[in-house]
Design an enzyme around this catalytic site. Structure first.
Site, PDB file in Angstrom:
ATOM      1  CB  SER A 551      38.496 -40.112  10.093  1.00 15.00           C
ATOM      2  OG  SER A 551      37.811 -40.898   9.161  1.00 15.00           O
ATOM      3  CG  ASP A 637      38.933 -38.029   2.486  1.00 13.85           C
ATOM      4  OD1 ASP A 637      38.804 -39.240   2.251  1.00 13.85           O
ATOM      5  OD2 ASP A 637      38.982 -37.563   3.639  1.00 13.85           O
ATOM      6  CG  HIS A 671      40.692 -40.401   4.907  1.00 16.09           C
ATOM      7  ND1 HIS A 671      39.591 -39.625   5.192  1.00 16.09           N
ATOM      8  CD2 HIS A 671      40.868 -41.213   5.991  1.00 16.09           C
ATOM      9  CE1 HIS A 671      39.114 -39.959   6.381  1.00 16.09           C
ATOM     10  NE2 HIS A 671      39.876 -40.908   6.889  1.00 16.09           N
TER      11      HIS A 671
END
Length: 698
Positions: A551, A637, A671
């Protein structure tokens, strides 16, 4: 056999982006077309290429998966937590992907949580929700809300079957097992019940995926009759809702990255108007906890590392100090119980718990034995209790659950995560591993902490392979944690290091502030300094060092690849935020406006634009020799869109074609990657096999 590298031919005309006198040509902008068959075909081709290029690791992947599975007690049961007349817990069953949510009635005179033998169901168990049943027929499953009403009769829960974090909310009658007709699609995380369980509050998002509305739903009515209780129109702010532990107030939390506001509604009057505990002031953050006749306020008003105060719950006004600000001791949360307050804090890079008795007695910090560890509160749903439940772990100590007597200070270990024997058949022994704290010196002279774990006796002559992990954003701290999957690396001689770089919160608010906005590059140079220190200190060598991040940590990976490609032999970037400038220039994208207070607003501020332009990975790919790169992403995501790593890998191949670049896209996840535990283990085994291959230990 020759494996052809996918050719990322520009399917559309290149897109030109011009801001503040700078023009950038984006040849791969077409990959943002998620519904374009050409995009799906390209991602599918990349997956096939990655599978072919890693086919030689198939046996190792299977071996690593089996090692995770072998060391895990697959049929297991969490420590039951008491709420009212029931013990609540989660079970897992061997061969099943998801947890089973359960409860059991409290027996007469029962004070300690019931104990399961080998994870077996408790006698007289009531199954509230079985994730395996809900997930049947779906490739992805995630539970959003799981909220039992104060009277124990109703269960509000929500489900997501695609990974896009849009949930459908339902209500179950726990006395009959029947689902009510009440159903609300398109909800976000967070629900709260009124005191009499007749009203349920929930949250929805706007078109940019920002939680912006709190709704009131009356049980037994249609969702079309639901009422908006609060709507936030400032696009910098998110909203959430919760019921206090005391069950006296419903709190609507409104926060941006640097400012917050809390509104309160008496839980016994759910149709009442929300009342601000304190009006928002730019730059002032605060959270609220209810205790008796007062609201506890944890805030940073003139207190960089936060202070604790209180105000009247009946008529909120001035804040009365309770714990003064102390630089270097970051107060992170306060939890209120009838006769005690518990403050979660961090100092000297470690987490801690402080107990404050009500009505007399000295406050005290709970002591822990290891030099490196993480501690935090576990489930504590009861307001009237004399016990505190917390979790404890370290790099060598498996996750442990303790009950702590708030009066006698007696600590009881209720459970330590079982770690079953590995391939050698020997039980896990923490003494077979070492954990260390080291320090690197950043470019500006700042000392940056590093946490390390390795097999006992690992040589410090540069011969050991090493994985260095980092994040460095949002004040998120990468505190020491135990990992069963990591044991497979350690047992193959790999050193695992965590770089506690600026932008995180390990050393307080200032540590975070020094790694954001126009100081963001400190995050990247700190990480490179940590990597070079590991080599200089003999922990590893450059050709035996792989970096890993996810991320915002994936942005870190892309930035250090450009900044110091010679420092690593490989890089793993999971759901990486590598096209950050493009995203921050588009306020219609999910999260963009709310993120401007973290990264800056390049749309309106030329200085921010120039600064981000100088470090964002996608724009700064160069014709140099990069380390091998594995990028892992998910099609659904909504936090870091899949096309960021897809474009990045394409540009790397076109600009620096001598490198080895792989892209792996989960076509039915979000995600967090695959949702089932076995699927998640296989994903970890895939990554670890690739790591070991780069480190020469495959």
């Amino acid at each position: 056999m020759t494996i052809e590298t996918p050719a990322p031919v520009a399917k559309r005309m290149p897109t030109e982006r011009t801001h503040h006198g700078d023009t950038f040509t984006d040849e791969y902008a077409w990959l943002a077309g998620k519904d374009d068959p050409a995009t799906i075909a390209y991602l599918t081709t990349e997956n096939a290429y990655t599978e072919a290029r890693t086919a030689h690791l198939a046996d190792l992947r299977e071996q690593l998966f089996e090692e995770i599975r072998q060391r895990t007690q697959e049929t297991d049961l969490s420590v039951p937590a008491r709420k009212g007349g029931h013990w609540y817990y989660t079970r897992t069953v061997e061969g099943q992907q998801y947890g089973v949510q359960c409860r059991r009635a409290v027996h007469d005179g029962e004070t300690d949580p019931p104990v399961s033998q080998d994870g077996a169901p408790l006698a007289d168990e009531e199954v509230l929700l079985d994730g395996n049943v809900l997930a049947a027929g779906h490739d992805f499953f995630a539970l959003g809300a799981f909220d039992v009403s104060p009277d124990g009769r109703w269960l509000a829960y929500s489900t997501d079957f695609s990974g896009d974090e849009r949930f459908t909310l339902r209500v179950k009658d726990l006395t009959t097992g029947e689902l009510l007709p009440d159903e609300v699609p398109g909800t976000f995380y967070g629900t709260a019940w009124s005191a009499d369980a007749s009203v349920l509050f929930y949250v929805t998002v706007d078109d940019a995926w920002r939680p912006n509305r709190v709704w009131r739903h009356t049980l037994g009515t249609s969702a079309s009759e639901d009422v908006v209780v609060y709507q936030e129109d400032d696009e910098r702010f998110w909203v959430g809702v919760e019921l206090t532990r005391s069950e006296k107030f419903l709190l609507i939390d409104i926060h941006s990255k640097v400012t917050s506001e809390v509104l309160a509604i008496p839980a016994g009057n759910p149709t009442g108007a929300p009342v601000p505990v304190a009006p928002r002031r730019q730059g002032v953050e605060y959270t609220v906890e209810h205790h008796g006749h007062r609201f506890l306020i944890l805030h940073n008003d003139g207190a960089e590392d936060f202070a604790l105060a209180y105000t009247s719950a009946d008529a909120p006004g001035d804040w009365v100090p309770l714990i003064e600000h102390r630089p270097g001791t970051r107060l992170e949360a306060v939890d209120a119980f009838e006769n005690h307050l518990v403050v979660t804090l961090r100092a000297n890079g470690l987490t801690g718990l402080r107990v404050l008795p009500i009505g007399g007695g000295d406050s005290h910090d709970i002591d822990f034995p290891e030099p490196l560890y993480s501690v935090g509160l576990d489930s504590n749903p009861e307001y009237r209790t004399g016990q505190l439940r917390f979790r404890y772990t370290s790099l060598v100590t498996p996750d442990s659950v303790y009950d702590y007597d708030l009066v006698t200070r007696r600590m009881i270990q209720r459970r330590q995560r079982p770690v079953l024997p590995g391939p050698d058949g020997r039980p896990y022994d923490p003494a077979g591993y070492e954990q260390h704290r080291d320090w690197a010196i950043a470019d500006d002279g700042t000392r940056v902490p590093i946490s390390l774990v390795c097999r006992a006796g690992t040589p410090r002559d540069g011969s050991a392979p090493c994985v260095i992990y980092g994040y460095g954003s949002y004040e998120a701290s990468m505190d020491p944690w135990f990992s069963v999957a990591r044991l497979s690396l350690l047992d193959r001689g790999v050193v695992f290091a965590v770089a506690h770089i600026r932008g995180g919160g390990e050393l307080g608010r200032r540590w975070y502030d020094q790694g954001k906005l126009l100081a963001k590059k400190n995050t990247f140079t700190d990480f490179v300094a940590c990597a070079r220190h590991l080599v200089e200190a003999g922990w590893t060598a450059t050709d035996r060092l792989v970096a890993r991040g996810a991320s915002a940590g994936g942005l870190l990976m892309g930035a250090v690849a450009n900044l110091a490609p010679d420092a690593f032999t490989g890089i793993v970037a999971q759901v990486p935020f590598v096209d950050a400038l493009t995203s921050m220039l588009d306020p219609s994208l999910p999260l963009t406006v709310t993120e401007w207070e973290e990264w800056g607003n390049p749309l309106d501020d030329p200085e921010v634009y120039a600064y981000m332009r100088s470090y964002t990975p996608y724009e700064n790919v160069r014709a140099v020799d990069y380390p091998a790169i594995l990028a892992v992403t998910s099609l659904n995501d909504t936090r870091v869109l899949y096309h960021e790593p897809a474009k990045w890998i394409a540009r790397l191949r076109a600009t620096a074609p001598r490198g080895d670049y792989l892209l792996k896209t989960e076509m039915g996840a979000g995600h967090g990657g695959p949702s089932g535990r076995y699927d998640a283990w296989r994903e970890e085994a895939f990554i670890n096999a690739w790591l070991l291959d780069q480190l020469g230990r495959a």
